[in-house]
Design an enzyme around this catalytic site. Sequence first.
Site, short mmCIF file in Angstrom:
data_model
loop_
_atom_site.label_atom_id
_atom_site.label_comp_id
_atom_site.label_asym_id
_atom_site.label_seq_id
_atom_site.Cartn_x
_atom_site.Cartn_y
_atom_site.Cartn_z
CG ASP A 156 32.51 7.31 23.31
OD1 ASP A 156 33.11 8.37 23.55
OD2 ASP A 156 33.02 6.18 23.44
CE LYS A 196 35.93 4.06 25.23
NZ LYS A 196 35.42 4.60 23.97
CB ALA A 221 29.34 -3.80 14.70
CB THR A 249 40.39 5.42 26.20
OG1 THR A 249 40.35 5.22 24.80
CG2 THR A 249 41.82 5.51 26.69
N GLY A 308 33.02 -0.54 19.65
CA GLY A 308 32.56 0.24 20.80
C GLY A 308 31.88 1.55 20.42
#
Length: 291
Positions: free
Chosen positions: A108, A72, A134, A68, A136
């Site tokens: 995700d 990432k 816009a 996280t 992750g």
Amino acid sequence: MSAKQYIEQLVGVFGHPVAENPTVVLQQAAFHALELPWRYLTIEVYPEDLPSAMAGLKAFNMRGINLTIPHKQQVLDFLDELSPAAQLIGAVNTVINRDGILVGENTDGKGFIRSLTEDAKADVSGKHILILGAGGAARAIAVELALAGAGKITIINRSADRGTDLCRLISDKVKIPAHFIQWEGTAAVPEDADIIVNATSIGLPPDDDLIPDIDFTGIDSSKIVCDVIPAPSTPFLRKAGSRGAYTLDGMGMLVYQGAIGFTLWTGKEAPIEVMHQALLKEFESQDQQDS
Ligand code: NDP
């Protein structure tokens, strides 16, 4: 009689800050339900320590890891293989350790789509989807929606560079029409948008009373309105619901992205309902502590 085995299979999450990440609750509930000797560790890893943490992952024979904020993208430097979607998204939230080969996946967007199709019973094919944000999460959601056959994607974002970059990725690489609108003042909702997704961090605690600035008169019962904020409800969803829209919270996305990771690690079907109930219980106990 064989000797008792004390070893546990280790997975977990690397992040900073990570203390409030609730994934341990749903993964541990799933391991318990399937009587698997697995343990999920929530590990604080500072940005400069990611190389050592990834070496540690291999040294401890960990079966995988979630990433996280802020790891990432940086984690890509330590992986041997990437799934096609993770490659497009340019970010990984789940690593699978296959006998020393580290494979990166991004669950995700897949988790979001599973929640949209299974919880909201929505069909994304040919649909016009409006995504607020816009970053992750928006990137993962937009790529997976485009791969799943969305008809058109509109991105509304505050900073133009991230928004145009994401639209270029969708239209050039996945060949789905994508359109960028810069967020200035109250954003209009395109009349023909079928599904609207708040993929910004607006509404995340402690600022959980904030609402993305959109024109709610453009919302009606023909639209599905979703929020990625992992909470049973948000002011954004309540306002959209009061306009007659079907609303979908971010809990399902969190559960399904974890469930996909669970299956990638263990090879077993995830006990979705157990994971969902564990997460709901956790949120309820937090609410009681806060009040
Ligand atoms: P990022 O920091 O990468 O992106 C944040 C996005 O929010 C950007 O588009 C940013 O715009 C926008 N934003 C933030 N503040 C404002 C503001 N005041 N006005 C307008 N736009 C704003 O974060 P992530 O994408 O990683 O996370 C976004 C959300 O997704 C978080 O709430 C996170 O909890 C949630 N999430 C939920 C998951 C789930 O399973 N339910 C999984 C992963 C994430 P700009 O580009 O202009 O800065």
